[in-house]
Design an enzyme around this catalytic site. Sequence first.
Site, PDB file in Angstrom:
ATOM      1  N   ASP A  61      41.406  35.409  34.857  1.00  0.00           N
ATOM      2  CA  ASP A  61      41.242  36.552  33.904  1.00  0.00           C
ATOM      3  C   ASP A  61      41.781  37.481  34.613  1.00  0.00           C
ATOM      4  O   ASP A  61      40.983  37.832  35.701  1.00  0.00           O
ATOM      5  CB  ASP A  61      40.180  36.644  33.237  1.00  0.00           C
ATOM      6  CG  ASP A  61      39.983  35.774  32.041  1.00  0.00           C
ATOM      7  OD1 ASP A  61      40.888  34.835  31.815  1.00  0.00           O
ATOM      8  OD2 ASP A  61      38.897  35.671  31.443  1.00  0.00           O
ATOM      9  N   HIS A 206      38.193  34.888  38.110  1.00  0.00           N
ATOM     10  CA  HIS A 206      38.547  36.331  37.867  1.00  0.00           C
ATOM     11  C   HIS A 206      39.438  36.894  39.083  1.00  0.00           C
ATOM     12  O   HIS A 206      39.034  36.727  39.949  1.00  0.00           O
ATOM     13  CB  HIS A 206      37.511  37.135  37.491  1.00  0.00           C
ATOM     14  CG  HIS A 206      36.945  36.954  36.219  1.00  0.00           C
ATOM     15  ND1 HIS A 206      35.926  35.931  36.149  1.00  0.00           N
ATOM     16  CD2 HIS A 206      36.784  37.431  34.786  1.00  0.00           C
ATOM     17  CE1 HIS A 206      35.227  35.915  34.717  1.00  0.00           C
ATOM     18  NE2 HIS A 206      35.817  36.692  34.353  1.00  0.00           N
TER      19      HIS A 206
END
Length: 257
Positions: A61, A206
């Site tokens: 992400d 992430h």
Amino acid sequence: MMGKILLLRKKPLTILACVLAAALMFYVVNYPYAVSAAATKRQLPIYCVQRDQKMISISFDAAWGNEDTQQLIDILGQYDVKATFFVVGAWVDKYPESVKALADAGHEVMNHSDTHAHMSQLSSTEIVADINACNDKIEAVTGVRPTLVRPPYGEYDDHVVSAIRSMDMEPIQWDVDSLDWKDLSAADITQRVVSKVQPGSIVLFHNAALHTPEALPGIIETLLQEGYTFVPISQLILPGTYNTDYIIDHTGRQCPC
């Protein structure tokens, strides 16, 4: 005397409870399909996919900085691993060169909303507008329109999932969370991921997490040695309708559940 009065008052309630329980049991036994249909009405995103082969996807992400994006690209390229990056529209605005670099390296660039809003607090119209805004930005940079969405914060409800699927897009979650956003050590991230992965898993990392670039090589090497292959999420998921019989939910139940 008072004890007897209380006992007499409880008796009708006990009888009523027994009658209701018996009626419920009769309904479940005689109308199992109705019960089953009611239990599966809830719409869920894809957490993982049932796969006989040792095939998994890793995803990132991207909503914060881009200081380690090229490093992640280089590490993945070293092992010829293609990943899926879910990017926020505001991140595309700020780092279009990173978005292009991801696409040029063969990674999937998918939708993580335009502004990282809580989608469950938006109307269906607002959700569609938000996702389309991010899609437009990604397509302008990469030439490819996203087909997958990861709702921000991992939050969703029926209307969020319905709105996404009304766009012919698929909502994606994960069944293995690296917890790299908690700034775990590289060793802890590695141990957590390799111990939880199973065929069909989707792993969450992430972009711009502190120790992810340090942990990533060891994770990939370990899983390669265990016979796993890595594919982007669009190649992991199978065509058709996903429901509670085919995916894993946030409680960690095995696929298929």
